[in-house]
Design an enzyme around this catalytic site. Structure first.
Site, PDB file in Angstrom:
ATOM      1  N   HIS A 177      96.132  59.145  -7.491  1.00  0.00           N
ATOM      2  CA  HIS A 177      96.611  60.251  -6.650  1.00  0.00           C
ATOM      3  C   HIS A 177      96.756  59.797  -5.200  1.00  0.00           C
ATOM      4  CE1 HIS A 177      95.471  63.790  -9.475  1.00  0.00           C
ATOM      5  NE2 HIS A 177      96.694  63.340  -9.679  1.00  0.00           N
ATOM      6  N   HIS A 189      91.596  56.241  -8.322  1.00  0.00           N
ATOM      7  CA  HIS A 189      92.690  56.675  -9.195  1.00  0.00           C
ATOM      8  C   HIS A 189      93.993  56.773  -8.399  1.00  0.00           C
ATOM      9  CE1 HIS A 189      91.204  60.451  -7.480  1.00  0.00           C
ATOM     10  NE2 HIS A 189      92.349  61.018  -7.798  1.00  0.00           N
ATOM     11  N   ASP A 209      87.530  61.322  -7.985  1.00  0.00           N
ATOM     12  CA  ASP A 209      87.666  62.656  -8.582  1.00  0.00           C
ATOM     13  C   ASP A 209      87.348  62.523 -10.064  1.00  0.00           C
ATOM     14  OD1 ASP A 209      88.462  63.447  -6.139  1.00  0.00           O
ATOM     15  OD2 ASP A 209      90.571  63.793  -6.634  1.00  0.00           O
ATOM     16  N   ASP A 230      96.205  61.175  -2.398  1.00  0.00           N
ATOM     17  CA  ASP A 230      95.126  61.410  -1.434  1.00  0.00           C
ATOM     18  C   ASP A 230      93.996  60.394  -1.628  1.00  0.00           C
ATOM     19  OD1 ASP A 230      94.585  62.757  -3.836  1.00  0.00           O
ATOM     20  OD2 ASP A 230      93.149  64.090  -2.908  1.00  0.00           O
ATOM     21  N   HIS A 231      94.175  59.479  -2.599  1.00  0.00           N
ATOM     22  CA  HIS A 231      93.196  58.408  -2.804  1.00  0.00           C
ATOM     23  C   HIS A 231      93.801  57.012  -2.649  1.00  0.00           C
ATOM     24  CE1 HIS A 231      89.802  60.937  -4.252  1.00  0.00           C
ATOM     25  NE2 HIS A 231      90.812  61.778  -4.378  1.00  0.00           N
ATOM     26  N   GLU A 281      82.404  63.728  -5.479  1.00  0.00           N
ATOM     27  CA  GLU A 281      83.348  64.731  -4.971  1.00  0.00           C
ATOM     28  C   GLU A 281      82.743  66.113  -5.196  1.00  0.00           C
ATOM     29  OE1 GLU A 281      86.208  66.738  -6.769  1.00  0.00           O
ATOM     30  OE2 GLU A 281      86.238  65.814  -8.746  1.00  0.00           O
ATOM     31  N   HIS A 325      84.605  65.155  -0.176  1.00  0.00           N
ATOM     32  CA  HIS A 325      85.810  65.692  -0.793  1.00  0.00           C
ATOM     33  C   HIS A 325      85.610  67.158  -1.163  1.00  0.00           C
ATOM     34  CE1 HIS A 325      89.234  65.940  -3.617  1.00  0.00           C
ATOM     35  NE2 HIS A 325      89.658  64.813  -3.128  1.00  0.00           N
ATOM     36  N   HIS A 370      89.870  63.245 -15.267  1.00  0.00           N
ATOM     37  CA  HIS A 370      90.714  63.624 -14.131  1.00  0.00           C
ATOM     38  C   HIS A 370      92.194  63.288 -14.337  1.00  0.00           C
ATOM     39  CE1 HIS A 370      91.624  64.981 -10.150  1.00  0.00           C
ATOM     40  NE2 HIS A 370      92.086  63.799  -9.794  1.00  0.00           N
TER      41      HIS A 370
END
Lengths: 564, 822
Positions: free
Chosen positions: A70, A68, A178, A72-73, A203, A414, A157
């Protein structure tokens, strides 16, 4: 058990810079390529040296999958593809493909703006990176190559978030990214079929938490905004350009409409239009309610929320402003914060996590005198609130997903080590140990009604008691093979090939020339019209259905030249 | 240490030692260690401990590791290592018996905490930091730590395992340098005990039957030979090379990848390669023993060496070229004839090596193409470089991929089946083909290159990534085409090709994939920039639909494409290739490109197209584009009005860049001696300076620049600072003469500056008098502002004091925001 090797290059036992390397059936797949917002040096990106020391990146990796948008991904993606040098395919869903560059660009602009970083990926690099992306649809099986296939499942999410199944032959891994198992205001709940992977990588952000309903948090948020506006205060909501911002916009828009409120709501960047455009475009990814009402009214066309002009911040009276960036560490949101911080009637609501060092982090930890640039001290009198709107599965949700997918093994990532340990025990307890009498279980058996009595017995027992012979149901399939050799030789070649490929199965070459793999029977026959072609008659029982289909597809690819 | 930090440290240590207190952010401990490391590097660790006894108190809870979280425990181990890196501090900690209890059996090593990889990693990193002096070596020898490190080499966490290997190298290196030991003996048997132990362990691992153990030993040796070039490493290699050679006798060769890495690190070591030590024979033997995919990286490594025997280089090159030789043989009428790469007479590779499976074939070809691409630009590449056969091979592979090759053998047929439609090979081959444009090949082959490129650019089967590569390769080949002797920019062949390509381009510009449209536009911009003045090209371009389509793409739904279309249109217009289309549907809609671009700048919701417009406008101003030159002041005024209001700071910064170009053009470059520039001469009369500054007042440049000085986005403020400093330098002599100025204009301007600095937006300044501008310029501390801006906003936030304050403030605040990641 086939060997599946998992190497977390980031976010193994922490949150941030998610990046997991999976080796399955000789294929190497990178799952996510995130960054850590808390660092400004090399540590912000995953440690790619593990891959680079295995030779050229593009040769080593078969593909990269992004779950996705975000950061942090996906935040390290342009760095990885344009600066480290990965040149292969990158898979993500269509909404992620559309939204990812917006966030990457936002991140780049903040990094360059705030720190003046010169050695950072550029807009051109983000674009070049996005040109390597192959977009996938939900539930579409995508062949990365002849052996590797991937399939996306809905993860909730955020818009476009997906879980991915990675399959090589009969081995498979599911990576959740996530996910959220409960629907929220604009998205649905994650779902996966009973795909029984060898490994589920999930996660575990809320591994030990059973979260309160998001509705309560939403109510709190609206109450606080309403109170502040009623007393004539200004409300600042620092957000990142896309994601939570849209969710909160829907929330406020509906509330304003219902309460007939007049105070203006502004969105401070020019990104609203594009973000809302994508939310409209990918309406099928939102939840049922939004989709149903779409015909009458698109939830992402806001009546009350207007574009912000920098001069509006000085206007008298109450107002609500969404401003970027989300951690109050630069740009517009920080400027508005400095302007409004001194008035106790005003309020700032932090709807997400802030890394250490940022103004957002400081005010959330209760600091009220902040040293700003040039040794200036800013006294914060405005009200500071934190509202968690993150949408991760809680412990219950994670267990639910494990129950849905029925994996052979579960790997938790995670999250925090301690919490993972707790969840690990829960999963083992729930899915591995003695069955719970209260929990429904699937049983195979035969119900015999005799002398007004009901008895559930095994099928074999029932057959014996009733004196019946068992019918064997077998699937059959014919595979044409180009091979001018005699049938016996063809069968021998098939045997050698299968023996080398299916190392974990019992492959036998019977005296009558046929080959068996477990219950699967393979016989070679001559083709009636073409002497250069042999027909392989393959049959198998329903118990071996999966192996049978796999074997057929394997034989359809032909035999290797060396097989004798 | 800063006294303010020193004051806060005891409280922080108390928080860290308290297991009930959570650590707020997983980055805090890392940053804290960075800070301690900086302090230790800059001064005495012992002094640090003495001045801050709380640090010693902090290390004590490690003795009860079960109470601490693994993260804090790992932090403490690492901190102890950093402090003990200095020998006096090490002794101090030893006296307190702290180190054995931290790193020995009594510490976390024997307890439950050891199950956490973080703790094992912290233990290794701590030891790695402290192993800097002979006392540390004695400590290691007595504490039994080396045996633990051996076992950690096979740790389930790859990061722990890798760190354990590196620590062994570090210990071995240090023990061999220990001054007490004197000059290292030629026999490892006489080396220090610690070194002997490690070498013995490596020997044992090399003899092991289990591949992971062999891999560990090879990796340790690789790290060592890569980083340590002391004479004793030669002794070690002589000692261990027979064991390494034994690995080659096994079938299959174990840990081939690690073995290749080791041999190359040895070959690169200045100590070892000069004396050879049988190395070249081992390399030659390895080349012949490994599978093609394993031998490729070794061959490349050998060819990249500065010094190497000729025969070995020839062997390595032959190995590297083998897969391409196979491809050529499989598709040529007479296999092995000249034209094959590198001659095939003694190439042992048969086509079978390429054909065991599609995956192997694709992998090997991609690897070979990439290796050759890397090798070609290097000065040490084999000479003569076989341009023609390589070109032929690249073209053949591309043909096999698109199905246009004619296989002449069974191998060829198989290759066709494997490579047909294979995007991965297509990408690699196109990259390589592009690189080959640097050399020369026979005309016939160049014709084939252009033909295959055209096929790919035309083919509906080409994927977007393949098309992008095809465009890039095409550009490289066009750029490298020799100029014809009779004048003109392109040789006739390339000219013809471009003409054939132009009808293809519209199709790509209409593609449903945004990336294809964008790649097409990027290609167009480059070609127009390069050949826009060439008559044949101009004629063909104007006769095609390309300019019209490009113009239409200014309204593309995808912002990336709109931005590329802006750049392309800017370039077309600069070259006089933009013709206003007569649009039958909208007769009144005709407008100049300038108007259209201004419209984009004012209304486009995305930053990319607006930024592209600013770049085009700045270039036009620099080049005195006809539309700009007609009324430059009017143009600048309009652009600045829009750009100064933009929400995207990059557009505002580019607006200032355009303003700077305008200033330079009007006043002259800082060191310019242009006789035509209107530069106020030294001791210029006031009226002349005022006259020179009038145009800037008219275009509202000062309003924009002064306001930007306090922009919330730092780069905009920096840019404005630079611009105003430039202006001040230009008007310095004038202001010297004027003395202080305090007219009403100056006061209102200064008041406005104060408001802007306070964050108020306010109304525009209106008309400014040049004299007031000059006076304010002189009174502003622009240098000071520039210095403050250069520090970056991280300066305050990332300071140690800020870190300590944040950690203390967070202590006690429990909440879910810890795990709530964006």
């Amino acid at each position: 058990m086939p060997e599946i090797r998992v190497t977390p290059l980031g976010a193994g036992q922490d949150v941030g810079r998610s990046c997991i390397l999976v080796s399955i059936g000789g294929k190497n797949v990178m799952l996510d390529c995130g960054m850590h917002m808390g660092f400004n040096d090399d540590r912000r990106f995953p440690d790619f040296s593990y891959i680079t020391r295995n030779g050229r990146l593009t040769d080593f990796l078969d593909c990269v999958i992004i779950s996705h948008f975000h950061l942090d991904h996906c935040g390290a993606l342009p760095y990885f593809s344009e600066m480290v040098g990965y040149d292969g395919p990158i898979y993500m869903t269509h909404p992620t493909q559309a939204i990812c560059p917006i966030l990457l660009e936002d991140y780049r602009k903040i990094a360059v703006d705030k720190k003046g970083e010169a050695n950072f990926f550029t807009s051109q690099m983000i674009k070049d990176c996005m040109k390597k992306v192959v977009a996938v649809h939900l539930h579409q099986t995508v062949q990365v190559d002849d052996e590797l296939e991937i399939k996306a499942y809905y993860a909730g999410h955020v818009l476009g978030a997906a879980m991915f199944q990675i399959k090589v032959g009969s081995e498979s891994v599911v990576y959740t990214g996530d996910y959220n198992m409960t629907p929220d205001r604009h998205l649905g709940a994650a779902w996966i079929d009973k795909c029984r992977p060898n490994l589920l990588i999930t996660e575990s952000t809320y591994a030990t938490t059973i979260r309160d309903s998001k509705r309560c948090r939403e109510r709190d948020f609206l109450k606080k905004v309403h109170e502040a506006v009623e007393r004539g205060g200004k409300v600042l909501i620092p957000v990142f350009a896309l994601g939570r911002a849209q969710e909160l916009c829907i929330l406020l828009e509906t509330f304003w409409e219902r309460m007939n409120l007049k105070a203006p709501i502004y969105f401070s960047t020019g990104l609203t239009e594009k973000a809302n455009h994508y939310y409209k475009l990918f309406i099928t990814w939102t939840n049922q309610k939004i989709r149903k009402t779409f015909v009458q009214r698109n939830m992402f066309e806001f009546k009350h929320i207007k574009a912000f002009d920098r001069a509006f911040a000085d206007n008298p009276g109450p107002m609500v402003v969404f401003a970027t960036p989300g951690m109050l560490h630069a740009g517009q949101s920080l400027q508005i914060f400095r302007k409004w911080a001194g008035n106790e009637k005003n309020m700032v609501i932090m709807p997400g996590y802030c890394v250490q060092g940022t103004v957002g982090h400081k005010i959330l930890s209760g600091q009220r005198k902040l040293e700003m640039e040039g040794r200036q001290v800013l006294e914060v009198k405005m009200q500071v609130e934190y509202m968690s709107f993150s949408a991760h599965a809680d412990a219950k949700g994670i267990m639910q997903l494990v129950g849905q997918a029925e994996p052979e093994n579960v790997l938790l990532v995670h999250g925090e080590a301690k919490k993972m340990e707790f969840l690990k025990q829960k999963i083992e307890q729930e899915f591995r140990l003695l069955p719970d009498a209260k929990k429904p279980r699937l049983l195979h058996g035969t119900l015999i009604m005799k002398d007004s009595n009901f008895r559930l017995v095994s099928s074999e027992q029932a057959l014996k008691e009733l004196g019946l012979a068992e019918h064997q149901l077998r699937f059959t399939c014919r595979v044409h093979l180009h091979d001018p050799r005699k049938e016996q030789e063809t069968a021998l070649r098939v045997y050698s090939h299968l023996k080398s490929v299916l190392k974990d199965h019992c492959v036998q070459h019977l005296p009558d020339g046929s080959v068996t793999v477990e219950s699967i029977l393979i016989q070679a026959a001559a083709h009636s019209e073409d002497p250069g072609t042999k027909v392989l008659l393959v049959s198998w029982t329903y118990q071996d259905e999966e192996l049978g289909s796999y074997l057929t597809s394997l034989l359809k690819k032909g035999l290797p030249q060396g097989a004798t | 240490m800063d006294p303010e930090c020193s004051q806060l440290l005891p409280a922080l240590c108390a928080v860290l030692a308290d297991p009930r207190q959570p650590v707020a952010d997983d980055t805090c401990l890392e940053k804290l260690l960075d800070w301690f490391k900086t302090i230790a590097d800059a001064g005495s660790s012992l002094l640090l401990l003495q001045e801050n006894p709380c640090l010693v108190t902090l290390l004590c809870p490690v003795l009860k590791p079960q109470d601490l979280s693994p993260r804090v425990l790992a932090f403490l181990l690492r901190l102890a290592g950093i402090l003990a890196a200095q020998e006096d501090c090490f002794q101090h900690l030893q006296q307190g018996d702290l180190l054995p209890r931290l790193f020995g059996e009594a510490g976390p090593l024997g307890g439950a905490a050891w199950t956490a990889p973080t703790v094992r990693s912290g233990w290794i990193q701590g030891l790695c930091s402290l192993t800097q002096h002979p006392s540390a070596l004695c400590f290691l020898a007595h504490s039994g730590a080396v045996d633990t490190i051996f076992s950690l080499q096979g740790d389930s966490s790859l990061f722990v395992a890798s760190a354990a290997g590196q620590l062994l190298v570090h210990i071995l290196g240090l023990s061999m340098q220990a001054p007490a030991e004197g000059h290292p003996s030629l026999q490892p048997a006489h080396w220090p005990a610690c070194a002997q132990k490690i070498v013995g362990h490596i020997e044992e691992s090399l003899r092991a039957t289990a591949t992971p153990q062999v891999t560990q030993a090879l990796n340790v040796l690789t790290t060592m030979f890569s980083h340590c070039h002391d004479p004793w490493t030669q002794v070690l290699w002589v000692h261990l090379s027979p064991l390494v050679a034994c690995l080659l006798e096994k079938d299959p060769v174990p840990a081939a990848h690690s073995l290749v890495d080791l041999l190359l690190s040895v070959a690169r070591s200045p100590v070892l390669s000069s004396s050879s030590c049988g190395l070249w024979d081992t390399l030659a033997q390895t080349l012949s023993r490994l599978r093609a995919s394993q031998a490729g990286p070794l061959a490349l490594g050998i060819l990249k060496l500065q010094e190497c025997p000729k025969a070995l280089r020839a062997q390595a090159f032959a190995v590297l070229l083998q897969p391409l030789t196979c491809v050529l043989e499989a598709t040529t009428q007479a296999p092995g004839l000249p034209g094959s790469v590198g001659g095939t007479a003694d190439a042992p590779l048969t086509a079978g090596m390429l054909l065991p499976s599609k995956a192997a074939c694709v992998g090997l070809l991609c690897q070979t193409l990439a290796h050759l691409e890397l090798l070609q630009p290097l000065p040490q590449r084999p000479s003569p470089w076989p341009w023609a056969p390589l070109l032929s091979a690249a073209v053949t592979i591309l043909r096999l991929c698109n199905g246009s090759a004619t296989p002449t053998s069974d191998t060829g047929t198989h290759l066709c089946a494997f490579l047909a439609g294979c995007v991965r090979v297509q990408r690699a081959a196109l990259d390589f083909l592009g690189t080959l444009s640097q050399g020369t090949g026979p005309q016939e082959l160049v014709t084939q290159v252009f033909a295959i490129l055209l096929e790919y650019l035309t083919s509906p089967d080409s994927s977007p990534t393949v098309l992008k590569k095809a465009f890039q390769a095409t550009l490289q080949w066009l750029q490298s085409s020799p100029k014809p002797s009779g004048g003109g920019d392109l040789e006739p062949h390339a000219q013809l090709f471009l003409r054939e390509l132009l009808p293809v381009l519209p199709k790509r510009l209409c593609s449903p994939c945004w990336d294809v449209r964008d790649s097409g536009l990027e290609f167009l911009t480059q070609t127009v920039r390069r050949w826009g003045g060439q008559a044949g090209f101009r004629h063909a371009l104007l006769a095609s639909e390309v300019p019209e389509l490009t113009e239409q793409l200014l309204r593309d739904p995808e912002s990336y494409v709109r931005a590329s279309a802006v750049a392309a249109m800017g370039q077309l217009s600069s070259r006089g290739l933009h013709i206003i289309p007569a649009s039958p549907g909208h007769p009144g809609a005709q407008q100049s490109l300038l108007e259209e671009l201004l419209h984009i700048l004012s209304t486009d919701s995305e930053g990319f197209p607006r930024r592209a417009v600013m770049q085009v406008f700045t270039q036009w101003l620099r080049d005195s584009h006809a539309d700009v030159a007609a009324d430059t002041e009017h143009f600048v005024a309009r652009v600045l009005r829009v750009a100064s209001q933009d929400l995207d700071w990059e557009v505002r910064a580019q607006g200032l860049e355009l303003a700077l170009v305008f200033l330079e053009q009007t006043l002259g470059q800082p060191s310019s001696s242009c006789p035509y520039a209107m530069t106020p001469p030294a001791a210029a009369p006031p009226s002349l300076v005022a006259q020179a500054l009038q145009p800037f007042c008219r275009v509202q440049l000062f309003d924009f620049a002064f306001r930007a000085l306090f922009d919330c986005d730092r780069p905009v403020a920096q840019k404005s600072c630079d611009l105003l400093l430039f202006l001040r330098a230009k008007t310095a002599s004038y202001s010297d003469q004027q003395g202080s100025s305090s007219g009403p204009d100056v006061a209102s301007l200064e008041a406005a500056l104060q408001r802007w600095q306070a964050g108020d937006q306010g109304q525009p300044l209106g008309d400014l008098e040049p004299e007031a501008v000059v006076a304010v310029l002189r009174s502003l501390d622009l240098e000071g502002l520039r210095g403050a801006l250069a520090e970056s906003s991280d300066h305050a936030e990332q300071s140690p004091l800020s870190l300590l304050q944040d950690m203390l403030a967070t202590a006690g605040i429990l909440g879910e925001n810890e795990a709530d990641c964006y």
